[in-house]
Write a protein that holds these residues in place. Structure first.
Motif, PDB file in Angstrom:
ATOM      1  N   ASP A 113       0.828  -1.194   0.000  1.00  0.00           N
ATOM      2  CA  ASP A 113       0.000   0.000   0.000  1.00  0.00           C
ATOM      3  C   ASP A 113       0.875   1.261   0.000  1.00  0.00           C
ATOM      4  O   ASP A 113       2.035   1.225   0.453  1.00  0.00           O
ATOM      5  CB  ASP A 113      -0.909  -0.015   1.237  1.00  0.00           C
ATOM      6  CG  ASP A 113      -1.955   1.081   1.197  1.00  0.00           C
ATOM      7  OD1 ASP A 113      -2.927   0.936   0.439  1.00  0.00           O
ATOM      8  OD2 ASP A 113      -1.806   2.081   1.924  1.00  0.00           O
ATOM      9  N   PHE A 114       0.300   2.354  -0.501  1.00  0.00           N
ATOM     10  CA  PHE A 114       0.993   3.646  -0.471  1.00  0.00           C
ATOM     11  C   PHE A 114       1.441   3.974   0.950  1.00  0.00           C
ATOM     12  O   PHE A 114       2.545   4.490   1.167  1.00  0.00           O
ATOM     13  CB  PHE A 114       0.055   4.733  -1.001  1.00  0.00           C
ATOM     14  CG  PHE A 114       0.653   6.113  -1.039  1.00  0.00           C
ATOM     15  CD1 PHE A 114       1.347   6.556  -2.147  1.00  0.00           C
ATOM     16  CD2 PHE A 114       0.512   6.983   0.043  1.00  0.00           C
ATOM     17  CE1 PHE A 114       1.906   7.837  -2.184  1.00  0.00           C
ATOM     18  CE2 PHE A 114       1.064   8.254   0.017  1.00  0.00           C
ATOM     19  CZ  PHE A 114       1.756   8.679  -1.098  1.00  0.00           C
ATOM     20  N   SER A 115       0.590   3.674   1.936  1.00  0.00           N
ATOM     21  CA  SER A 115       0.924   3.965   3.332  1.00  0.00           C
ATOM     22  C   SER A 115       2.139   3.174   3.797  1.00  0.00           C
ATOM     23  O   SER A 115       2.940   3.671   4.597  1.00  0.00           O
ATOM     24  CB  SER A 115      -0.273   3.642   4.238  1.00  0.00           C
ATOM     25  OG  SER A 115      -1.409   4.393   3.860  1.00  0.00           O
ATOM     26  N   ASP A 116       2.268   1.941   3.326  1.00  0.00           N
ATOM     27  CA  ASP A 116       3.436   1.128   3.678  1.00  0.00           C
ATOM     28  C   ASP A 116       4.723   1.799   3.206  1.00  0.00           C
ATOM     29  O   ASP A 116       5.715   1.867   3.944  1.00  0.00           O
ATOM     30  CB  ASP A 116       3.330  -0.265   3.043  1.00  0.00           C
ATOM     31  CG  ASP A 116       2.166  -1.071   3.577  1.00  0.00           C
ATOM     32  OD1 ASP A 116       1.927  -1.017   4.793  1.00  0.00           O
ATOM     33  OD2 ASP A 116       1.499  -1.751   2.776  1.00  0.00           O
ATOM     34  N   VAL A 117       4.694   2.284   1.962  1.00  0.00           N
ATOM     35  CA  VAL A 117       5.883   2.916   1.387  1.00  0.00           C
ATOM     36  C   VAL A 117       6.188   4.216   2.115  1.00  0.00           C
ATOM     37  O   VAL A 117       7.345   4.521   2.428  1.00  0.00           O
ATOM     38  CB  VAL A 117       5.691   3.162  -0.121  1.00  0.00           C
ATOM     39  CG1 VAL A 117       6.944   3.796  -0.714  1.00  0.00           C
ATOM     40  CG2 VAL A 117       5.367   1.866  -0.847  1.00  0.00           C
ATOM     41  N   LEU A 118       5.143   5.005   2.396  1.00  0.00           N
ATOM     42  CA  LEU A 118       5.349   6.287   3.068  1.00  0.00           C
ATOM     43  C   LEU A 118       6.067   6.102   4.399  1.00  0.00           C
ATOM     44  O   LEU A 118       7.005   6.838   4.733  1.00  0.00           O
ATOM     45  CB  LEU A 118       4.005   6.983   3.278  1.00  0.00           C
ATOM     46  CG  LEU A 118       4.046   8.405   3.854  1.00  0.00           C
ATOM     47  CD1 LEU A 118       2.886   9.233   3.306  1.00  0.00           C
ATOM     48  CD2 LEU A 118       3.966   8.403   5.380  1.00  0.00           C
ATOM     49  N   GLN A 119       5.660   5.100   5.154  1.00  0.00           N
ATOM     50  CA  GLN A 119       6.248   4.896   6.478  1.00  0.00           C
ATOM     51  C   GLN A 119       7.683   4.380   6.417  1.00  0.00           C
ATOM     52  O   GLN A 119       8.386   4.381   7.425  1.00  0.00           O
ATOM     53  CB  GLN A 119       5.367   3.944   7.295  1.00  0.00           C
ATOM     54  CG  GLN A 119       4.034   4.579   7.655  1.00  0.00           C
ATOM     55  CD  GLN A 119       3.201   3.715   8.574  1.00  0.00           C
ATOM     56  OE1 GLN A 119       2.975   4.050   9.731  1.00  0.00           O
ATOM     57  NE2 GLN A 119       2.734   2.588   8.065  1.00  0.00           N
ATOM     58  N   ALA A 120       8.099   3.942   5.226  1.00  0.00           N
ATOM     59  CA  ALA A 120       9.480   3.498   5.046  1.00  0.00           C
ATOM     60  C   ALA A 120      10.355   4.618   4.492  1.00  0.00           C
ATOM     61  O   ALA A 120      11.529   4.392   4.188  1.00  0.00           O
ATOM     62  CB  ALA A 120       9.532   2.289   4.111  1.00  0.00           C
ATOM     63  N   CYS A 121       9.788   5.823   4.341  1.00  0.00           N
ATOM     64  CA  CYS A 121      10.521   6.952   3.776  1.00  0.00           C
ATOM     65  C   CYS A 121      10.823   8.000   4.830  1.00  0.00           C
ATOM     66  O   CYS A 121      10.252   8.000   5.927  1.00  0.00           O
ATOM     67  CB  CYS A 121       9.716   7.564   2.625  1.00  0.00           C
ATOM     68  SG  CYS A 121       9.655   6.513   1.146  1.00  0.00           S
ATOM     69  N   ASP A 122      11.722   8.913   4.480  1.00  0.00           N
ATOM     70  CA  ASP A 122      12.148   9.972   5.396  1.00  0.00           C
ATOM     71  C   ASP A 122      11.425  11.284   5.135  1.00  0.00           C
ATOM     72  O   ASP A 122      11.292  12.116   6.039  1.00  0.00           O
ATOM     73  CB  ASP A 122      13.656  10.199   5.256  1.00  0.00           C
ATOM     74  CG  ASP A 122      14.446   8.935   5.527  1.00  0.00           C
ATOM     75  OD1 ASP A 122      14.363   8.426   6.661  1.00  0.00           O
ATOM     76  OD2 ASP A 122      15.117   8.441   4.597  1.00  0.00           O
ATOM     77  N   VAL A 123      10.988  11.492   3.889  1.00  0.00           N
ATOM     78  CA  VAL A 123      10.291  12.712   3.484  1.00  0.00           C
ATOM     79  C   VAL A 123       9.294  12.324   2.398  1.00  0.00           C
ATOM     80  O   VAL A 123       9.558  11.385   1.628  1.00  0.00           O
ATOM     81  CB  VAL A 123      11.274  13.787   2.927  1.00  0.00           C
ATOM     82  CG1 VAL A 123      10.516  15.014   2.425  1.00  0.00           C
ATOM     83  CG2 VAL A 123      12.289  14.186   3.988  1.00  0.00           C
ATOM     84  N   VAL A 124       8.177  13.033   2.333  1.00  0.00           N
ATOM     85  CA  VAL A 124       7.261  12.846   1.214  1.00  0.00           C
ATOM     86  C   VAL A 124       7.026  14.192   0.540  1.00  0.00           C
ATOM     87  O   VAL A 124       6.858  15.211   1.212  1.00  0.00           O
ATOM     88  CB  VAL A 124       5.918  12.211   1.664  1.00  0.00           C
ATOM     89  CG1 VAL A 124       5.214  13.057   2.713  1.00  0.00           C
ATOM     90  CG2 VAL A 124       4.987  11.996   0.476  1.00  0.00           C
ATOM     91  N   VAL A 125       7.090  14.214  -0.785  1.00  0.00           N
ATOM     92  CA  VAL A 125       6.744  15.399  -1.565  1.00  0.00           C
ATOM     93  C   VAL A 125       5.320  15.196  -2.047  1.00  0.00           C
ATOM     94  O   VAL A 125       5.043  14.244  -2.794  1.00  0.00           O
ATOM     95  CB  VAL A 125       7.691  15.588  -2.771  1.00  0.00           C
ATOM     96  CG1 VAL A 125       7.240  16.784  -3.613  1.00  0.00           C
ATOM     97  CG2 VAL A 125       9.122  15.779  -2.299  1.00  0.00           C
TER      98      VAL A 125
END
Length: 366
Positions: free
Chosen positions: A261-273
């Motif tokens: 899921d998009f949420s899974d990827v977001l939580q594995a990142c340091d910043v989101v644009v």
């Protein structure tokens, strides 16, 4: 056996994604409830929550017209609403026929105003679920363009027919609702550990580059993404691939879909644009991931987020000239070092909404 009928705006994915969290919480709290969804949003958003045959399309919501992901077409939005209102009688007739087949005890709207009109005609109670109402969104368009107030009156009439609205934070609603119940933030939460997500994406856990998720496909040309990705060797730009457009060299394609899921990827990142839309804001608040945001035009709720957001989340503006030129590196580094928020915000809105809805349905006694 009681049935719930959800009318959900297909404008973007945010309405459907957040309402899916409420439906999931309802499934845990009151699994005996039968849920039907009427929306133009993709069925896959409700996979595992609602059987696909119970997710059906309907033309009950106009949404907003956009010139781009960052600019609302004000006149086009009002034209769409007026076109929808011109077709209200056959739309209501179609929905009444559907309601006779599923016989819902309660209708929940996020946040098509015509759901209230349908519910009133069917004699079924209806509640709203949103951080904004469409009349609040388009009121400035009517004023600035000198358009007729009839559309606003019609929208308000639909909302006034609702029993109440469960109002989420960071938005605005008009004063026509009979009752307003404030609820906490409703947010999507990733269900996987970041290390598992990184492994699936082929990113070594020892890779110390700043991981940046780009969440607004189509907002900039492919060449701009490539420039942003190449601007610093200490940054890894990730881009979902379930939207139109190519992923340029130097950008890691992220196959968001079943199992990721998009949420899974977001939580594995340091910043989101990304945009200051409710769904992404809620996820950034929940996860603590800072948001680097380009300014949008015509999105009224952005004014609220820009004012109130910095107290509860890490956020930094990405100036439009730099955004379009791919000069992101300096802003990404600064965003990754932002201090934590000074205030906290409850993020159990899905559970609170589920409890309220379940209690309301069972009090009906039908």
């Amino acid at each position: 056996m009681k049935t719930l009928l959800f009318y959900i705006s297909g404008h973007g994915y945010g309405h459907a994604r957040r309402t899916s969290q409420v439906i999931a919480a309802l499934g845990n709290l009151a699994p005996e409830l039968v849920v039907h969804v009427r929306t133009t949003a993709p069925k896959r958003i409700f996979a595992g929550l609602v059987p696909p045959e119970r997710v059906t399309p309907t033309a009950i919501d106009a949404g907003a017209a956009e010139r781009s992901p960052l600019e609302i077409d004000a006149a086009g939005t009002l034209d769409r609403i007026e076109s929808l209102l011109a077709r209200q009688s056959p739309i209501v007739a179609d929905e009444l026929a559907f309601i006779r087949t599923v016989r819902p005890s309660l209708i929940v709207s996020d946040i098509p105003f015509m759901a209230g009109t349908v519910a009133e005609a069917a004699g079924v109670p209806c509640i709203g679920l949103s951080n904004f109402s469409w009349d609040w969104i388009v009121e400035p368009f009517v004023e600035s363009l000198g358009r007729s107030q009839l559309a606003l009156d019609a929208i308000g009439s639909g909302y006034a027919a609702m029993e109440a609205i469960l109002r989420m934070p960071l938005g605005g609603i008009s004063g026509v609702f009979r009752k307003v119940i404030d609820v906490p933030l409703v947010a999507n939460r990733g269900g996987r550990e970041p290390k598992d997500v990184l492994r699936q994406l082929g990113i070594d856990a020892s890779d110390r580059r700043t991981r940046v998720l780009f969440g607004i496909r189509g907002a900039v040309p492919t060449a701009t993404l490539a420039t942003a990705a190449a601007s610093a060797k200490d940054i890894l730009l990730l881009c979902p691939t379930n939207e139109p457009g190519e992923v340029p060299s130097g950008v890691l394609a992220v196959p968001v879909g079943e199992g990721l899921d998009f949420s899974d990827v977001l939580q594995a990142c340091d910043v989101v644009v990304g945009k200051m839309g409710y769904g992404l804001i809620a996820e950034c608040i929940t996860s603590g991931v800072p948001l680097l945001w380009p300014r949008r035009t015509g999105f009224r709720e952005d004014q609220v987020v820009e004012r109130d957001g910095p107290a509860v989340m890490r956020m930094r503006e990405l100036p439009m000239d730099d955004f379009h030129a791919g000069r992101w590196a300096e802003h990404i580094r600064a965003a990754s070092k932002l201090p934590g928020p000074t205030e906290s915000m409850s993020t159990d809105g899905a559970e609170v909404c589920a409890e309220w809805i379940s209690g309301f349905v069972h009090r009906l006694g039908v």
